[in-house]
Design a protein around this motif. Structure first.
Motif, PDB file in Angstrom:
ATOM      1  N   ASP A 131     -51.613 -52.548  85.471  1.00 21.09           N
ATOM      2  CA  ASP A 131     -52.001 -53.122  84.190  1.00 21.09           C
ATOM      3  C   ASP A 131     -51.193 -52.400  83.116  1.00 21.09           C
ATOM      4  O   ASP A 131     -50.669 -51.310  83.350  1.00 21.09           O
ATOM      5  CB  ASP A 131     -53.504 -52.914  83.967  1.00 21.09           C
ATOM      6  N   TRP A 132     -51.083 -53.016  81.954  1.00 20.96           N
ATOM      7  CA  TRP A 132     -50.392 -52.344  80.851  1.00 20.96           C
ATOM      8  C   TRP A 132     -51.006 -52.767  79.540  1.00 20.96           C
ATOM      9  O   TRP A 132     -51.807 -53.690  79.466  1.00 20.96           O
ATOM     10  CB  TRP A 132     -48.885 -52.647  80.883  1.00 20.96           C
ATOM     11  N   ASN A 133     -50.605 -52.067  78.492  1.00 21.77           N
ATOM     12  CA  ASN A 133     -51.045 -52.423  77.157  1.00 21.77           C
ATOM     13  C   ASN A 133     -50.300 -53.684  76.722  1.00 21.77           C
ATOM     14  O   ASN A 133     -49.122 -53.851  77.053  1.00 21.77           O
ATOM     15  CB  ASN A 133     -50.739 -51.272  76.186  1.00 21.77           C
ATOM     16  N   PRO A 134     -50.958 -54.602  75.995  1.00 24.48           N
ATOM     17  CA  PRO A 134     -50.261 -55.820  75.552  1.00 24.48           C
ATOM     18  C   PRO A 134     -48.993 -55.545  74.752  1.00 24.48           C
ATOM     19  O   PRO A 134     -48.115 -56.398  74.686  1.00 24.48           O
ATOM     20  CB  PRO A 134     -51.315 -56.532  74.700  1.00 24.48           C
ATOM     21  N   ASN A 135     -48.860 -54.361  74.163  1.00 27.95           N
ATOM     22  CA  ASN A 135     -47.667 -54.017  73.388  1.00 27.95           C
ATOM     23  C   ASN A 135     -46.654 -53.228  74.216  1.00 27.95           C
ATOM     24  O   ASN A 135     -45.897 -52.416  73.671  1.00 27.95           O
ATOM     25  CB  ASN A 135     -48.049 -53.210  72.140  1.00 27.95           C
ATOM     26  N   LEU A 136     -46.620 -53.482  75.516  1.00 24.14           N
ATOM     27  CA  LEU A 136     -45.736 -52.731  76.404  1.00 24.14           C
ATOM     28  C   LEU A 136     -44.284 -52.763  75.940  1.00 24.14           C
ATOM     29  O   LEU A 136     -43.594 -51.741  75.949  1.00 24.14           O
ATOM     30  CB  LEU A 136     -45.838 -53.276  77.834  1.00 24.14           C
ATOM     31  N   LYS A 137     -43.801 -53.922  75.554  1.00 23.99           N
ATOM     32  CA  LYS A 137     -42.384 -54.029  75.170  1.00 23.99           C
ATOM     33  C   LYS A 137     -42.072 -53.141  73.969  1.00 23.99           C
ATOM     34  O   LYS A 137     -41.009 -52.503  73.914  1.00 23.99           O
ATOM     35  CB  LYS A 137     -42.021 -55.483  74.876  1.00 23.99           C
ATOM     36  N   LYS A 138     -42.982 -53.076  73.002  1.00 22.66           N
ATOM     37  CA  LYS A 138     -42.772 -52.211  71.845  1.00 22.66           C
ATOM     38  C   LYS A 138     -42.793 -50.746  72.268  1.00 22.66           C
ATOM     39  O   LYS A 138     -41.988 -49.931  71.777  1.00 22.66           O
ATOM     40  CB  LYS A 138     -43.855 -52.478  70.794  1.00 22.66           C
ATOM     41  N   THR A 139     -43.683 -50.390  73.189  1.00 19.54           N
ATOM     42  CA  THR A 139     -43.727 -49.023  73.714  1.00 19.54           C
ATOM     43  C   THR A 139     -42.398 -48.653  74.353  1.00 19.54           C
ATOM     44  O   THR A 139     -41.874 -47.549  74.149  1.00 19.54           O
ATOM     45  CB  THR A 139     -44.859 -48.875  74.746  1.00 19.54           C
ATOM     46  N   MET A 140     -41.823 -49.585  75.129  1.00 17.19           N
ATOM     47  CA  MET A 140     -40.563 -49.309  75.813  1.00 17.19           C
ATOM     48  C   MET A 140     -39.390 -49.277  74.833  1.00 17.19           C
ATOM     49  O   MET A 140     -38.435 -48.511  75.027  1.00 17.19           O
ATOM     50  CB  MET A 140     -40.332 -50.346  76.911  1.00 17.19           C
ATOM     51  N   GLU A 141     -39.440 -50.088  73.788  1.00 15.09           N
ATOM     52  CA  GLU A 141     -38.391 -50.034  72.762  1.00 15.09           C
ATOM     53  C   GLU A 141     -38.378 -48.662  72.093  1.00 15.09           C
ATOM     54  O   GLU A 141     -37.305 -48.063  71.879  1.00 15.09           O
ATOM     55  CB  GLU A 141     -38.620 -51.126  71.720  1.00 15.09           C
ATOM     56  N   ASP A 198     -50.122 -47.198  70.320  1.00 18.39           N
ATOM     57  CA  ASP A 198     -50.745 -47.819  71.491  1.00 18.39           C
ATOM     58  C   ASP A 198     -51.160 -46.812  72.569  1.00 18.39           C
ATOM     59  O   ASP A 198     -51.493 -47.198  73.688  1.00 18.39           O
ATOM     60  CB  ASP A 198     -49.805 -48.868  72.091  1.00 18.39           C
ATOM     61  N   VAL A 199     -51.154 -45.538  72.217  1.00 16.97           N
ATOM     62  CA  VAL A 199     -51.635 -44.526  73.158  1.00 16.97           C
ATOM     63  C   VAL A 199     -53.154 -44.647  73.274  1.00 16.97           C
ATOM     64  O   VAL A 199     -53.846 -44.874  72.283  1.00 16.97           O
ATOM     65  CB  VAL A 199     -51.254 -43.111  72.655  1.00 16.97           C
ATOM     66  N   PRO A 200     -53.713 -44.529  74.499  1.00 12.35           N
ATOM     67  CA  PRO A 200     -55.178 -44.574  74.643  1.00 12.35           C
ATOM     68  C   PRO A 200     -55.833 -43.441  73.865  1.00 12.35           C
ATOM     69  O   PRO A 200     -55.254 -42.367  73.710  1.00 12.35           O
ATOM     70  CB  PRO A 200     -55.397 -44.424  76.151  1.00 12.35           C
ATOM     71  N   ASP A 201     -57.046 -43.695  73.370  1.00 16.76           N
ATOM     72  CA  ASP A 201     -57.686 -42.698  72.518  1.00 16.76           C
ATOM     73  C   ASP A 201     -58.098 -41.465  73.320  1.00 16.76           C
ATOM     74  O   ASP A 201     -58.054 -41.443  74.552  1.00 16.76           O
ATOM     75  CB  ASP A 201     -58.871 -43.297  71.761  1.00 16.76           C
ATOM     76  N   ILE A 202     -58.479 -40.430  72.620  1.00 17.74           N
ATOM     77  CA  ILE A 202     -58.760 -39.143  73.252  1.00 17.74           C
ATOM     78  C   ILE A 202     -59.931 -39.240  74.223  1.00 17.74           C
ATOM     79  O   ILE A 202     -59.965 -38.557  75.250  1.00 17.74           O
ATOM     80  CB  ILE A 202     -59.001 -38.044  72.186  1.00 17.74           C
ATOM     81  N   MET A 283     -41.154 -37.734  83.055  1.00 19.20           N
ATOM     82  CA  MET A 283     -42.476 -38.352  83.107  1.00 19.20           C
ATOM     83  C   MET A 283     -42.936 -38.684  81.696  1.00 19.20           C
ATOM     84  O   MET A 283     -42.775 -37.895  80.769  1.00 19.20           O
ATOM     85  CB  MET A 283     -43.484 -37.429  83.800  1.00 19.20           C
ATOM     86  N   LEU A 284     -43.462 -39.889  81.550  1.00 18.43           N
ATOM     87  CA  LEU A 284     -44.015 -40.345  80.282  1.00 18.43           C
ATOM     88  C   LEU A 284     -45.526 -40.171  80.341  1.00 18.43           C
ATOM     89  O   LEU A 284     -46.179 -40.680  81.260  1.00 18.43           O
ATOM     90  CB  LEU A 284     -43.661 -41.820  80.059  1.00 18.43           C
ATOM     91  N   THR A 285     -46.074 -39.442  79.381  1.00 18.23           N
ATOM     92  CA  THR A 285     -47.518 -39.218  79.389  1.00 18.23           C
ATOM     93  C   THR A 285     -48.065 -39.243  77.970  1.00 18.23           C
ATOM     94  O   THR A 285     -47.449 -38.666  77.080  1.00 18.23           O
ATOM     95  CB  THR A 285     -47.867 -37.883  80.096  1.00 18.23           C
ATOM     96  N   PRO A 286     -49.190 -39.933  77.743  1.00 16.47           N
ATOM     97  CA  PRO A 286     -49.879 -40.833  78.651  1.00 16.47           C
ATOM     98  C   PRO A 286     -48.943 -41.956  79.132  1.00 16.47           C
ATOM     99  O   PRO A 286     -48.024 -42.340  78.415  1.00 16.47           O
ATOM    100  CB  PRO A 286     -51.028 -41.402  77.810  1.00 16.47           C
ATOM    101  N   PRO A 287     -49.189 -42.471  80.317  1.00 20.84           N
ATOM    102  CA  PRO A 287     -48.269 -43.468  80.888  1.00 20.84           C
ATOM    103  C   PRO A 287     -48.346 -44.801  80.156  1.00 20.84           C
ATOM    104  O   PRO A 287     -49.337 -45.105  79.502  1.00 20.84           O
ATOM    105  CB  PRO A 287     -48.776 -43.609  82.326  1.00 20.84           C
ATOM    106  N   ALA A 288     -47.273 -45.575  80.263  1.00 18.67           N
ATOM    107  CA  ALA A 288     -47.264 -46.917  79.667  1.00 18.67           C
ATOM    108  C   ALA A 288     -47.942 -47.932  80.583  1.00 18.67           C
ATOM    109  O   ALA A 288     -48.347 -49.007  80.140  1.00 18.67           O
ATOM    110  CB  ALA A 288     -45.824 -47.352  79.387  1.00 18.67           C
ATOM    111  N   ILE A 289     -48.060 -47.587  81.864  1.00 18.28           N
ATOM    112  CA  ILE A 289     -48.599 -48.509  82.876  1.00 18.28           C
ATOM    113  C   ILE A 289     -49.567 -47.739  83.763  1.00 18.28           C
ATOM    114  O   ILE A 289     -49.341 -46.560  84.071  1.00 18.28           O
ATOM    115  CB  ILE A 289     -47.460 -49.134  83.704  1.00 18.28           C
ATOM    116  N   SER A 290     -50.647 -48.390  84.181  1.00 19.95           N
ATOM    117  CA  SER A 290     -51.636 -47.746  85.027  1.00 19.95           C
ATOM    118  C   SER A 290     -52.197 -48.748  86.017  1.00 19.95           C
ATOM    119  O   SER A 290     -51.860 -49.929  85.974  1.00 19.95           O
ATOM    120  CB  SER A 290     -52.762 -47.161  84.165  1.00 19.95           C
ATOM    121  N   GLN A 291     -53.089 -48.283  86.913  1.00 17.86           N
ATOM    122  CA  GLN A 291     -53.697 -49.183  87.879  1.00 17.86           C
ATOM    123  C   GLN A 291     -54.744 -50.075  87.209  1.00 17.86           C
ATOM    124  O   GLN A 291     -55.281 -49.740  86.166  1.00 17.86           O
ATOM    125  CB  GLN A 291     -54.378 -48.400  89.012  1.00 17.86           C
TER     126      GLN A 291
END
Length: 351
Positions: A131-141, A198-202, A283-291
């Motif tokens: 799964d990913w955040n709906p703004n994945l493309k912006k995260t990768m840009e 778009d990072v998940p909250d604390i 490594m990207l953390t928090p990750p852009a993609i997760s299970q």
């Protein structure tokens, strides 16, 4: 005697103008290159995903995700470890390695070979339970811009990289989907940190204790967590949900985890290769993609996925975005049409 001051000042001014122009052109090119992250392969040569042939349910889901978010995926068939030839078993295999782990390894190796059989520079590899955040493309840009202006790479980018590589080519593996990670204890001062809305909250991050502690060890405070993302040399990583490889990365992985041998699980062996320094990773953390995990057979089969939430879910967004009540729309259409007719009939006649 040196040149007169009247000559030096204009010359210095011209040099500053030229320097500013070069910097502006460079920044403009970097932004243009980073826009490749918005394309159907997120700026990589191609995106493949691994799925067992009989998991057509997951393939349906991946096709929906790809179509909804403008991404193109190619299927790499999963492998049943129990059906592999005994002669194809890698050296060093643990006695307790499960057939599913062996098959998973073989499918990932096939993906690495897919890159080397092509003329691409990079390949992004997905598993089918992500799964990913709906703004994945912006995260990768944003990640592309950060990596083009990297403070943690060991060498200057080549002219080819500057011209053609949105994420550079100084790495073997770029892990954007680890479910747990931790940095090298001797190199916590080597990292790159930036703001990301778009990072998940604390609260979500704290549920993944290893990742939460890792962010603190890199110098982030609770005030930063939930606002910033971090890139660092890969050291201890868990899960292979989503990662990219370069051609040299595919070669090194094939050497370290096939030609020389394989032990237990693909993510475990890859993490071991990072820790032993045989493969260079970021490594990207928090990750852009997760299970993906909300309950049901489509969820990840990973026994220890860490926290699967990303703040917002592309899968949930996709379901909500496709909701339709066709006949309610027609009722509304009829009501609006009737209201318009009534309004027009109530207007005074033109004389």
């Amino acid at each position: 005697m040196g040149p007169p001051r009247a000559i030096l000042l204009p010359a210095l001014l011209l040099m500053l103008i030229i320097s500013d122009t070069v910097d502006l052109k460079s920044a403009t090119h970097q932004e243009s290159l980073a826009k490749h992250a918005l394309n159907s392969s997120l700026g990589f040569g191609e995106i493949v995903y691994i799925s067992m042939p009989d998991r057509t349910d997951r393939q349906d889901a991946m096709t929906l995700l790809a179509s909804t978010f403008g991404i193109k995926l190619k299927l790499i068939p999963g492998v049943r470890g129990s059906e592999m030839s005994p002669k194809a078993m890698p050296d060093g295999l643990y006695r307790k390695t499960r057939p599913s782990e062996l098959g998973c390894w073989r499918a990932h190796v096939n993906a690495w070979r897919h890159l080397l059989d092509s003329d691409m520079d990079t390949l992004l590899i997905f598993e089918d339970d992500l799964d990913w955040n709906p703004n994945l493309k912006k995260t990768m840009e944003t990640l592309s811009l950060q990596m083009q202006n990297s403070k943690i790479r060991l060498s200057e980018p080549s002219d080819y990289e500057r011209a053609n590589a949105p994420y550079g080519l100084d790495w073997d593996v770029l892990d954007i989907g680890s479910c747990k990670d931790s940095g090298h204890p001797d190199f916590k001062d080597i990292s790159q940190i930036w703001d990301d809305p778009d990072v998940p909250d604390i609260g979500v991050t704290k549920q993944n204790q290893l990742m939460y502690e890792s962010l603190h060890n890199f110098g982030l405070t609770d005030a930063d967590i939930g606002k910033k993302r971090l890139l660092a040399p890969a050291y201890l990583t868990v899960c292979t949900s989503a990662y990219a490889i370069t051609r040299q990365g595919a070669e090194r992985l094939l050497m370290a985890m096939s030609y020389i041998g394989f032990r237990n699980a693909v993510d475990t062996d890859m993490s071991r290769a990072f820790r032993e320094g045989r493969v260079r990773g970021y490594m990207l953390t928090p990750p852009a993609i997760s299970q993906f995990r909300i309950g049901g057979s489509k969820d990840t089969d990973n026994r220890d996925p860490g926290d699967p939430r990303l703040g917002r879910s592309a899968r949930k967004w996709m379901v909500d975005n496709m909701k339709l009540d066709n006949w309610e729309d027609y009722r509304r259409f009829k009501q609006e049409k009737l209201a318009k007719v009534t309004e027009e009939s109530s207007l005074p006649a033109r004389g």
